[in-house]
Enzyme design. Structure first.
Site, PDB file in Angstrom:
ATOM      1  N   THR A   1       0.826  -1.214   0.000  1.00 19.85           N
ATOM      2  CA  THR A   1       0.000   0.000   0.000  1.00 19.85           C
ATOM      3  C   THR A   1       0.855   1.257   0.000  1.00 19.85           C
ATOM      4  O   THR A   1       0.381   2.322  -0.385  1.00 19.85           O
ATOM      5  CB  THR A   1      -0.931   0.030   1.231  1.00 19.85           C
ATOM      6  N   ASP A   2       2.117   1.146   0.429  1.00 24.28           N
ATOM      7  CA  ASP A   2       2.917   2.384   0.598  1.00 24.28           C
ATOM      8  C   ASP A   2       3.122   3.116  -0.730  1.00 24.28           C
ATOM      9  O   ASP A   2       2.896   4.319  -0.818  1.00 24.28           O
ATOM     10  CB  ASP A   2       4.239   2.138   1.343  1.00 24.28           C
TER      11      ASP A   2
ATOM     12  N   SER B   1      31.989  -4.436   7.430  1.00 23.58           N
ATOM     13  CA  SER B   1      30.815  -5.007   8.099  1.00 23.58           C
ATOM     14  C   SER B   1      31.191  -6.328   8.730  1.00 23.58           C
ATOM     15  O   SER B   1      31.984  -7.089   8.158  1.00 23.58           O
ATOM     16  CB  SER B   1      29.689  -5.241   7.094  1.00 23.58           C
TER      17      SER B   1
ATOM     18  N   GLY C   1      18.080 -10.351   3.941  1.00 23.02           N
ATOM     19  CA  GLY C   1      17.256 -10.966   2.905  1.00 23.02           C
ATOM     20  C   GLY C   1      16.023 -11.678   3.435  1.00 23.02           C
ATOM     21  O   GLY C   1      15.366 -12.411   2.705  1.00 23.02           O
ATOM     22  N   ALA C   2      15.671 -11.447   4.703  1.00 19.91           N
ATOM     23  CA  ALA C   2      14.513 -12.124   5.302  1.00 19.91           C
ATOM     24  C   ALA C   2      13.249 -11.288   5.199  1.00 19.91           C
ATOM     25  O   ALA C   2      12.212 -11.656   5.732  1.00 19.91           O
ATOM     26  CB  ALA C   2      14.804 -12.447   6.762  1.00 19.91           C
TER      27      ALA C   2
ATOM     28  N   LEU D   1      12.943  -8.314   6.519  1.00 20.87           N
ATOM     29  CA  LEU D   1      12.812  -7.471   7.712  1.00 20.87           C
ATOM     30  C   LEU D   1      13.586  -6.168   7.535  1.00 20.87           C
ATOM     31  O   LEU D   1      13.866  -5.468   8.495  1.00 20.87           O
ATOM     32  CB  LEU D   1      13.291  -8.217   8.965  1.00 20.87           C
ATOM     33  N   SER D   2      13.943  -5.883   6.292  1.00 20.22           N
ATOM     34  CA  SER D   2      14.550  -4.608   5.928  1.00 20.22           C
ATOM     35  C   SER D   2      15.928  -4.374   6.514  1.00 20.22           C
ATOM     36  O   SER D   2      16.231  -3.307   7.042  1.00 20.22           O
ATOM     37  CB  SER D   2      13.627  -3.454   6.334  1.00 20.22           C
TER      38      SER D   2
ATOM     39  N   ASP E   1       9.502   1.231   5.013  1.00 20.47           N
ATOM     40  CA  ASP E   1      10.526   0.571   5.816  1.00 20.47           C
ATOM     41  C   ASP E   1      11.402   1.566   6.561  1.00 20.47           C
ATOM     42  O   ASP E   1      11.679   1.413   7.751  1.00 20.47           O
ATOM     43  CB  ASP E   1      11.395  -0.323   4.914  1.00 20.47           C
TER      44      ASP E   1
ATOM     45  N   TYR F   1       8.076  -7.266  -8.317  1.00 19.56           N
ATOM     46  CA  TYR F   1       7.726  -6.067  -7.549  1.00 19.56           C
ATOM     47  C   TYR F   1       7.380  -4.916  -8.497  1.00 19.56           C
ATOM     48  O   TYR F   1       6.352  -4.253  -8.337  1.00 19.56           O
ATOM     49  CB  TYR F   1       8.898  -5.704  -6.636  1.00 19.56           C
TER      50      TYR F   1
HETATM   51  P1  ADP Z   1      16.210  -7.223   3.291  1.00 12.45           P
HETATM   52  O1  ADP Z   1      14.821  -7.720   3.242  1.00 12.45           O
HETATM   53  O2  ADP Z   1      16.977  -7.881   4.388  1.00 12.45           O
HETATM   54  O3  ADP Z   1      16.299  -5.738   3.323  1.00 12.45           O
HETATM   55  P2  ADP Z   1      17.512  -6.808   0.782  1.00 12.45           P
HETATM   56  O4  ADP Z   1      17.869  -7.730  -0.323  1.00 12.45           O
HETATM   57  O5  ADP Z   1      16.669  -5.631   0.488  1.00 12.45           O
HETATM   58  O6  ADP Z   1      16.873  -7.705   1.933  1.00 12.45           O
HETATM   59  O7  ADP Z   1      18.830  -6.247   1.451  1.00 12.45           O
HETATM   60  C1  ADP Z   1      19.885  -7.113   1.805  1.00 12.45           C
HETATM   61  C2  ADP Z   1      21.192  -6.447   1.403  1.00 12.45           C
HETATM   62  O8  ADP Z   1      21.473  -5.374   2.333  1.00 12.45           O
HETATM   63  C3  ADP Z   1      22.386  -7.360   1.508  1.00 12.45           C
HETATM   64  O9  ADP Z   1      22.547  -8.120   0.327  1.00 12.45           O
HETATM   65  C4  ADP Z   1      23.514  -6.358   1.713  1.00 12.45           C
HETATM   66  O10 ADP Z   1      23.871  -5.758   0.477  1.00 12.45           O
HETATM   67  C5  ADP Z   1      22.861  -5.290   2.571  1.00 12.45           C
HETATM   68  N1  ADP Z   1      23.094  -5.563   4.011  1.00 12.45           N
HETATM   69  C6  ADP Z   1      22.164  -5.742   4.960  1.00 12.45           C
HETATM   70  N2  ADP Z   1      22.731  -5.972   6.176  1.00 12.45           N
HETATM   71  C7  ADP Z   1      24.061  -5.943   5.961  1.00 12.45           C
HETATM   72  C8  ADP Z   1      25.211  -6.130   6.802  1.00 12.45           C
HETATM   73  N3  ADP Z   1      25.085  -6.397   8.109  1.00 12.45           N
HETATM   74  N4  ADP Z   1      26.433  -6.029   6.226  1.00 12.45           N
HETATM   75  C9  ADP Z   1      26.573  -5.780   4.913  1.00 12.45           C
HETATM   76  N5  ADP Z   1      25.540  -5.605   4.091  1.00 12.45           N
HETATM   77  C10 ADP Z   1      24.297  -5.679   4.589  1.00 12.45           C
HETATM   78 MG    MG Z   2      15.526  -4.462   1.764  1.00  9.37          MG
END
Ligand code: ADP
Ligand code: MG
Length: 410
Positions: free
Chosen positions: A46-47, A86, A146-147, A149-150, A196, A248
């Site tokens: 919806t956003d 990271s 990638g779960a 949860l942003s 998000d 999407y």
């Molecule tokens: P999500 O639903 O978790 O947001 P996305 O695919 O949108 O999934 O984002 C995941 C991406 O965000 C990863 O592939 C990486 O590029 C970046 N990312 C998230 N957390 C980290 C982290 N702790 N260290 C490095 N990159 C991260």
């Molecule tokens: Mg994301």
């Protein structure tokens, strides 16, 4: 953050990160900032239709320790180099490192995870007239990647709150939400909406963020889970979703086509009982999801204002059915998680996030939590699906500076 214990955990994590920063970059950081991930309680897709959403910030967050380069003090003081590290490493241990320059930054000049911090720097330059000097940054996040949860927005938001403080930019929270949306849309290349980042920036302990994505007016509505003996159980299917995928964008385009055919600027302007018979079948279903989902968000928000958190379950499940059948963004694993949770006693369940993988959530009474966990695990095992990750989350405060306890300053 959300309780005395997690506040202590956050400070401890921040202190440990500051010490590690000094080891990695050879100097103390200027500070540590935190940005939570989010769970969307209801209001999916919806956003970007200017509608309503009801996410909450969770007690899993990205922490960044940051140090700006200072003219005269640093060997590289006159450079605009950003050095990133990271603690997230997909293969083995160690840090994942990256580097980019803040000067002349263009989309495509920073890849992989560097695109998120670089996107923020780019958006600040393009839309806020801020020129960002080089800096060093160490990231440590407990938001699963990638779960759904942003985790990506948690990184962007942590970076923008840090730079806002360090550079004295004076940006407010809706402004930072917009800027991180530009970062994601224009630099990373993902056509995501504003939910998000808003949840990560404006969430509050014990509450959900009721957000009007057209006006950006927001309200914290109470979400007293523990007081009602309830949990939100996240069921991460470990099926990778990707916003850059065609699905999407195709949904966005369908919504835009539907709004145009109905003579509206966006689906927000279309009444809930509008006659959709002039649209093709598929567009009808897409539009019907958005119109009905906006109504469900309004109803859940009202129930939460009324203190009736134990009666929102059916609306959550109705949202899932609409996302599965009308918007068609679910997948077998998400459907199974929802069905198995409901069969084992959950009060309501739905996929959360953009879909095509990622996580589902279930609203569960504490007494039923073990049975729901067991039911979901055995349903996945029976189907031969990969074992899902199950964990509970609590509504936490939005992003901000973390005060370091004394040991972190040593
Ligand atoms: P999500 O639903 O978790 O947001 P996305 O695919 O949108 O999934 O984002 C995941 C991406 O965000 C990863 O592939 C990486 O590029 C970046 N990312 C998230 N957390 C980290 C982290 N702790 N260290 C490095 N990159 C991260
Ligand atoms: Mg994301």
């Amino acid at each position: 953050m959300s309780t005395a214990t997690s506040a202590t955990n956050l400070e401890e994590r921040a202190g440990a990160l500051a010490r590690r920063f000094a080891g990695v970059f050879g100097a103390e950081p200027d500070g540590v900032w935190c940005a939570p991930g989010r769970v969307n309680l209801i209001g999916e897709h919806t956003d970007y239709n200017n509608g309503f959403v009801l996410p909450f910030a969770i007690d899993r967050s990205a922490l960044v320790a940051v140090r700006l380069r200072r003219p005269g003090q640093d060997p590289e003081a006159d450079t605009d180099v950003v050095r990133l590290a990271s603690t997230y490493a997909q293969k083995g241990l160690g840090l994942t490192r990256a580097e980019f320059s803040t000067g002349g930054l263009e989309p495509g000049l920073a890849a992989d995870w560097a695109a998120y911090p670089a996107g923020v720097v780019y958006a600040l330059a393009q839309h806020a007239g801020a020129s960002v000097p080089g800096f060093d940054l160490l990231l440590d996040s407990t938001v699963p990647v990638g779960a759904g949860l942003s985790s990506s927005h948690a990184v962007e938001v942590a970076v923008i709150v840090a730079l806002n403080d360090l550079l004295g930019l004076g940006l407010d929270r809706p402004g930072m939400a917009r800027l991180t949306q530009y970062a994601e849309n224009e630099f990373v290349g993902a056509p995501t909406g504003i939910m998000d980042q808003s949840a990560s920036l404006m969430g509050a302990e014990g509450g959900a963020l009721f957000l009007d994505c057209r006006s950006l007016d927001s309200e914290i509505v109470p979400l007293p889970l523990a007081e009602h003996g309830l949990s939100v159980l996240v069921m991460d299917t470990r099926v990778e979703h990707s916003h850059s995928d065609g699905g999407y964008s195709a949904r966005r385009q369908s919504c835009e086509r539907g709004a145009a055919a109905l003579g509206a600027e966006s689906l927000r302007e279309v009444p809930a009982d509008a006659d959709l018979s002039g649209l093709d079948r598929q567009t009808q279903r897409r539009v019907r999801h958005i119109l009905s989902e906006n109504q469900r968000v309004l109803q859940v928000a009202q129930k939460l204002r009324d203190g009736a958190v134990d009666s929102i379950g059916e609306l959550l499940t109705a949202s899932h059915i609409s996302l599965r059948d009308d918007f068609e963004v679910s997948c077998p694993e998400l459907d199974l998680a929802v069905d198995a949770a409901l069969a084992a006693g959950a009060m309501g369940a739905r996929m959360t996030g953009g879909g095509f993988g990622g996580s589902a959530i279930a609203l569960v009474r504490h007494d039923d939590e073990d049975a729901v966990r067991a039911g979901v695990l055995s349903a996945f095992a029976d189907k031969g699906f990969r074992e899902p990750a199950l964990f509970t989350v609590l509504p936490a405060d939005g992003a901000g500076h973390v005060q370091l306890t004394a040991p972190g300053r040593q």
